[in-house]
Motif scaffolding. Structure first.
Motif, PDB file in Angstrom:
ATOM      1  N   LYS A 128       0.883  -1.867   0.175  1.00  0.00           N
ATOM      2  CA  LYS A 128       0.095   0.116   0.191  1.00  0.00           C
ATOM      3  C   LYS A 128       0.385   1.468   0.346  1.00  0.00           C
ATOM      4  CE  LYS A 128      -3.793   2.250   2.275  1.00  0.00           C
ATOM      5  NZ  LYS A 128      -4.665   1.568   3.338  1.00  0.00           N
ATOM      6  N   LYS A 129       1.998   1.381   0.923  1.00  0.00           N
ATOM      7  CA  LYS A 129       2.560   2.604   0.772  1.00  0.00           C
ATOM      8  C   LYS A 129       3.680   2.741  -0.463  1.00  0.00           C
ATOM      9  CE  LYS A 129       7.196   2.569   2.811  1.00  0.00           C
ATOM     10  NZ  LYS A 129       7.716   1.645   3.696  1.00  0.00           N
ATOM     11  N   ASN A 130       3.812   1.443  -0.926  1.00  0.00           N
ATOM     12  CA  ASN A 130       4.652   1.696  -2.440  1.00  0.00           C
ATOM     13  C   ASN A 130       3.765   1.879  -3.896  1.00  0.00           C
ATOM     14  OD1 ASN A 130       6.897   1.673  -1.130  1.00  0.00           O
ATOM     15  ND2 ASN A 130       7.368  -0.538  -1.063  1.00  0.00           N
ATOM     16  N   ARG A 131       2.148   1.669  -3.298  1.00  0.00           N
ATOM     17  CA  ARG A 131       1.121   1.518  -4.612  1.00  0.00           C
ATOM     18  C   ARG A 131       1.547   2.545  -5.452  1.00  0.00           C
ATOM     19  NH1 ARG A 131      -4.164   0.683  -2.536  1.00  0.00           N
ATOM     20  NH2 ARG A 131      -3.355  -0.773  -1.933  1.00  0.00           N
ATOM     21  N   GLN A 132       1.222   3.959  -4.755  1.00  0.00           N
ATOM     22  CA  GLN A 132       1.398   4.858  -6.051  1.00  0.00           C
ATOM     23  C   GLN A 132       2.879   5.458  -6.837  1.00  0.00           C
ATOM     24  OE1 GLN A 132       1.111   8.624  -3.726  1.00  0.00           O
ATOM     25  NE2 GLN A 132      -0.987   8.782  -3.649  1.00  0.00           N
ATOM     26  N   LYS A 133       3.931   4.655  -6.006  1.00  0.00           N
ATOM     27  CA  LYS A 133       4.979   4.884  -7.137  1.00  0.00           C
ATOM     28  C   LYS A 133       5.010   3.946  -8.163  1.00  0.00           C
ATOM     29  CE  LYS A 133       8.537   6.037  -3.418  1.00  0.00           C
ATOM     30  NZ  LYS A 133       9.155   5.666  -2.596  1.00  0.00           N
ATOM     31  N   GLU A 134       4.692   2.719  -7.987  1.00  0.00           N
ATOM     32  CA  GLU A 134       3.957   0.978  -8.714  1.00  0.00           C
ATOM     33  C   GLU A 134       3.161   1.531  -9.917  1.00  0.00           C
ATOM     34  OE1 GLU A 134       3.052  -2.196  -6.682  1.00  0.00           O
ATOM     35  OE2 GLU A 134       5.329  -1.742  -5.594  1.00  0.00           O
ATOM     36  N   MET A 135       2.726   2.497  -9.700  1.00  0.00           N
ATOM     37  CA  MET A 135       1.065   3.108 -10.848  1.00  0.00           C
ATOM     38  C   MET A 135       1.823   3.942 -11.905  1.00  0.00           C
ATOM     39  SD  MET A 135      -2.918   3.318  -8.088  1.00  0.00           S
ATOM     40  CE  MET A 135      -2.992   4.221  -9.435  1.00  0.00           C
ATOM     41  N   LYS A 136       2.940   4.650 -10.652  1.00  0.00           N
ATOM     42  CA  LYS A 136       3.576   6.150 -12.010  1.00  0.00           C
ATOM     43  C   LYS A 136       4.677   4.804 -12.719  1.00  0.00           C
ATOM     44  CE  LYS A 136       6.104  10.187 -11.369  1.00  0.00           C
ATOM     45  NZ  LYS A 136       6.868  11.000 -10.369  1.00  0.00           N
ATOM     46  N   LYS A 137       5.451   4.007 -12.110  1.00  0.00           N
ATOM     47  CA  LYS A 137       6.130   3.101 -12.820  1.00  0.00           C
ATOM     48  C   LYS A 137       5.686   2.378 -14.332  1.00  0.00           C
ATOM     49  CE  LYS A 137       9.821   2.578  -9.751  1.00  0.00           C
ATOM     50  NZ  LYS A 137      10.790   1.274  -9.444  1.00  0.00           N
ATOM     51  N   ALA A 138       4.155   1.781 -14.300  1.00  0.00           N
ATOM     52  CA  ALA A 138       3.183   1.336 -15.085  1.00  0.00           C
ATOM     53  C   ALA A 138       2.576   2.307 -15.917  1.00  0.00           C
ATOM     54  CB  ALA A 138       1.970   0.740 -14.334  1.00  0.00           C
ATOM     55  N   LYS A 139       3.186   3.676 -15.533  1.00  0.00           N
ATOM     56  CA  LYS A 139       1.694   4.603 -16.428  1.00  0.00           C
ATOM     57  C   LYS A 139       3.012   5.023 -17.347  1.00  0.00           C
ATOM     58  CE  LYS A 139      -1.878   6.478 -14.133  1.00  0.00           C
ATOM     59  NZ  LYS A 139      -2.603   7.445 -13.091  1.00  0.00           N
ATOM     60  N   GLN A 140       4.092   5.332 -16.751  1.00  0.00           N
ATOM     61  CA  GLN A 140       5.407   5.566 -17.643  1.00  0.00           C
ATOM     62  C   GLN A 140       5.475   4.922 -18.827  1.00  0.00           C
ATOM     63  OE1 GLN A 140       8.716   6.387 -14.902  1.00  0.00           O
ATOM     64  NE2 GLN A 140       7.230   8.483 -14.502  1.00  0.00           N
ATOM     65  N   ARG A 141       6.057   3.424 -18.221  1.00  0.00           N
ATOM     66  CA  ARG A 141       6.297   2.437 -19.108  1.00  0.00           C
ATOM     67  C   ARG A 141       4.855   2.145 -20.006  1.00  0.00           C
ATOM     68  NH1 ARG A 141       7.753  -1.946 -14.464  1.00  0.00           N
ATOM     69  NH2 ARG A 141       9.787  -1.302 -13.519  1.00  0.00           N
ATOM     70  N   ALA A 142       4.120   2.142 -20.141  1.00  0.00           N
ATOM     71  CA  ALA A 142       2.814   2.384 -20.735  1.00  0.00           C
ATOM     72  C   ALA A 142       2.787   2.930 -21.771  1.00  0.00           C
ATOM     73  CB  ALA A 142       1.086   2.044 -20.219  1.00  0.00           C
ATOM     74  N   MET A 143       3.238   4.043 -21.458  1.00  0.00           N
ATOM     75  CA  MET A 143       3.295   5.481 -22.397  1.00  0.00           C
ATOM     76  C   MET A 143       4.636   5.294 -23.425  1.00  0.00           C
ATOM     77  SD  MET A 143       2.467   8.987 -23.326  1.00  0.00           S
ATOM     78  CE  MET A 143       1.178   8.618 -22.145  1.00  0.00           C
ATOM     79  N   ALA A 144       5.141   4.772 -22.666  1.00  0.00           N
ATOM     80  CA  ALA A 144       6.943   4.769 -23.022  1.00  0.00           C
ATOM     81  C   ALA A 144       7.032   3.991 -24.538  1.00  0.00           C
ATOM     82  CB  ALA A 144       7.923   3.909 -22.854  1.00  0.00           C
ATOM     83  N   ALA A 145       5.523   2.579 -24.421  1.00  0.00           N
ATOM     84  CA  ALA A 145       5.435   1.757 -24.795  1.00  0.00           C
ATOM     85  C   ALA A 145       4.824   2.340 -26.596  1.00  0.00           C
ATOM     86  CB  ALA A 145       4.763   0.406 -24.658  1.00  0.00           C
ATOM     87  N   LYS A 146       3.546   3.058 -25.572  1.00  0.00           N
ATOM     88  CA  LYS A 146       3.015   3.512 -27.058  1.00  0.00           C
ATOM     89  C   LYS A 146       3.403   4.470 -27.755  1.00  0.00           C
ATOM     90  CE  LYS A 146      -1.508   3.930 -23.961  1.00  0.00           C
ATOM     91  NZ  LYS A 146      -2.085   4.779 -23.632  1.00  0.00           N
ATOM     92  N   ILE A 147       4.947   5.747 -27.103  1.00  0.00           N
ATOM     93  CA  ILE A 147       5.259   6.277 -27.835  1.00  0.00           C
ATOM     94  C   ILE A 147       6.602   5.110 -29.287  1.00  0.00           C
ATOM     95  CG2 ILE A 147       7.562   7.714 -28.495  1.00  0.00           C
ATOM     96  CD1 ILE A 147       6.287   9.229 -25.635  1.00  0.00           C
ATOM     97  N   ILE A 148       6.835   4.056 -28.333  1.00  0.00           N
ATOM     98  CA  ILE A 148       7.785   3.530 -29.437  1.00  0.00           C
ATOM     99  C   ILE A 148       6.667   2.983 -30.048  1.00  0.00           C
ATOM    100  CG2 ILE A 148       9.296   1.137 -29.326  1.00  0.00           C
ATOM    101  CD1 ILE A 148      10.117   1.991 -26.448  1.00  0.00           C
ATOM    102  N   GLY A 149       5.946   2.050 -29.893  1.00  0.00           N
ATOM    103  CA  GLY A 149       4.898   1.497 -31.108  1.00  0.00           C
ATOM    104  C   GLY A 149       4.805   2.742 -32.048  1.00  0.00           C
TER     105      GLY A 149
END
Length: 76
Positions: free
Chosen positions: A13-34
């Motif tokens: 629960k403490k690290n949830r926001q960091k994990e969500m932020k990383k997941a969003k960044q990875r998703a955005m990077a994947a979209k940009i690369i695609g």
């Protein structure tokens, strides 16, 4: 729940926001690369198609009979 499970849940629960932020960044990077890959493929296809088109276009040669001009100039 055992104390161990409670501690894992609190840590998650403490690290949830960091994990969500990383997941969003990875998703955005994947979209940009695609998107960049798709743009590169479209440009490559366009260039290849244009190259094939240019190679298949016949070169038109024009012959001009300049004997009349030559006779006129030699008569001056």
């Amino acid at each position: 729940m055992s104390q161990e499970k409670v501690d894992r849940y609190k840590e998650h629960k403490k690290n949830r926001q960091k994990e969500m932020k990383k997941a969003k960044q990875r998703a955005m990077a994947a979209k940009i690369i695609g998107a960049l890959a798709a743009i590169a493929i479209v440009i490559w296809l366009g260039y290849s198609g244009y190259s094939v088109y240019q190679n298949n276009v016949g070169i038109e040669t024009v012959t001009i009979n300049t004997s009349g001009i030559t006779e006129y100039l030699s008569g001056l």
